[in-house]
Design a protein around this motif. Sequence first.
Motif, PDB file in Angstrom:
ATOM      1  N   ASP A  96      70.302  36.142  73.173  1.00 10.93           N
ATOM      2  CA  ASP A  96      69.330  35.098  73.241  1.00 10.93           C
ATOM      3  C   ASP A  96      68.400  35.286  74.365  1.00 10.93           C
ATOM      4  N   MET A  97      68.122  36.618  74.685  1.00  9.03           N
ATOM      5  CA  MET A  97      66.969  36.637  75.526  1.00  9.03           C
ATOM      6  C   MET A  97      66.486  38.028  75.415  1.00  9.03           C
ATOM      7  N   ILE A 155      56.850  53.411  77.705  1.00  6.59           N
ATOM      8  CA  ILE A 155      57.539  52.056  77.507  1.00  6.59           C
ATOM      9  C   ILE A 155      57.751  52.049  75.989  1.00  6.59           C
ATOM     10  N   HIS A 156      58.918  51.685  75.579  1.00 10.66           N
ATOM     11  CA  HIS A 156      59.179  51.642  74.095  1.00 10.66           C
ATOM     12  C   HIS A 156      59.875  50.383  73.673  1.00 10.66           C
ATOM     13  N   LYS A 157      59.327  49.747  72.840  1.00 16.38           N
ATOM     14  CA  LYS A 157      59.866  48.197  72.119  1.00 16.38           C
ATOM     15  C   LYS A 157      60.903  48.632  71.272  1.00 16.38           C
ATOM     16  N   LEU A 158      62.027  47.868  71.293  1.00 15.92           N
ATOM     17  CA  LEU A 158      62.944  47.771  70.117  1.00 15.92           C
ATOM     18  C   LEU A 158      63.315  46.630  69.653  1.00 15.92           C
ATOM     19  N   GLU A 159      62.911  46.097  68.673  1.00 13.39           N
ATOM     20  CA  GLU A 159      63.522  44.861  68.119  1.00 13.39           C
ATOM     21  C   GLU A 159      64.732  44.841  67.406  1.00 13.39           C
ATOM     22  N   VAL A 160      65.632  43.918  67.959  1.00  7.15           N
ATOM     23  CA  VAL A 160      67.221  43.877  67.555  1.00  7.15           C
ATOM     24  C   VAL A 160      67.414  42.748  66.820  1.00  7.15           C
ATOM     25  N   MET A 184      64.526  41.353  71.690  1.00  9.05           N
ATOM     26  CA  MET A 184      63.563  42.258  72.193  1.00  9.05           C
ATOM     27  C   MET A 184      63.956  43.138  73.126  1.00  9.05           C
ATOM     28  N   ILE A 185      64.132  44.368  73.201  1.00  7.79           N
ATOM     29  CA  ILE A 185      64.596  45.171  74.233  1.00  7.79           C
ATOM     30  C   ILE A 185      63.475  46.404  74.109  1.00  7.79           C
TER      31      ILE A 185
END
Length: 128
Positions: free
Chosen positions: A92-93, A123-128, A1-2
Motif C-alpha cells: 500500500d505504499m 537509483i533503480h526503479k522496480l514496479e511491483v 513502487m520500489i
Amino acid sequence: MIYLIRHGIAEAYSTSDFGRELTIEGKIKLKAAFLGFAEDFNSKNYKIYASSAVRTMQTAEILSDILKCDFETIDDLYNSSYEDFVRELPQDMDYIIVGHEPYISNLIYQMTGRNVIVSRGSIHKLEV
C-alpha cells in the motif's frame, strides 16, 4: 513502487567494511543525483530503509535531508538477500531501499530477469 539505491562512493579502506564512510566526492555526487530524483519523485506515501552500515546510513541521510523525511535502518540489509525483505513489504505504499551490491542487482534479477550494472549512487526503479 520500489526504488533501490546503492550507497555512494566510500572510503577504500577502513578498520572494518561496516564502518567505511562516504568520501567527499561520494557526498557531492549523491546530492546532485538526489536533487534530480526529488524533482521527479511524487509519492506522498513512502518509507526509506537503509542498511545499518555507515556508508548507507550517510547516503540515506543525504536523501532524507532532500526529501525532508526520516529513514529506518535495517541490519539485515547489510549482508543478506533483499528478496524476502521486499516480499514482506505491504503493497500500500512506495519504498526506497538504500543498500549494497550484489544484493541490489540480485533482487532486480530475481524480480525482473534483467542483469543490470548497479553503480555506486545509482537509483533503480522496480514496479511491483
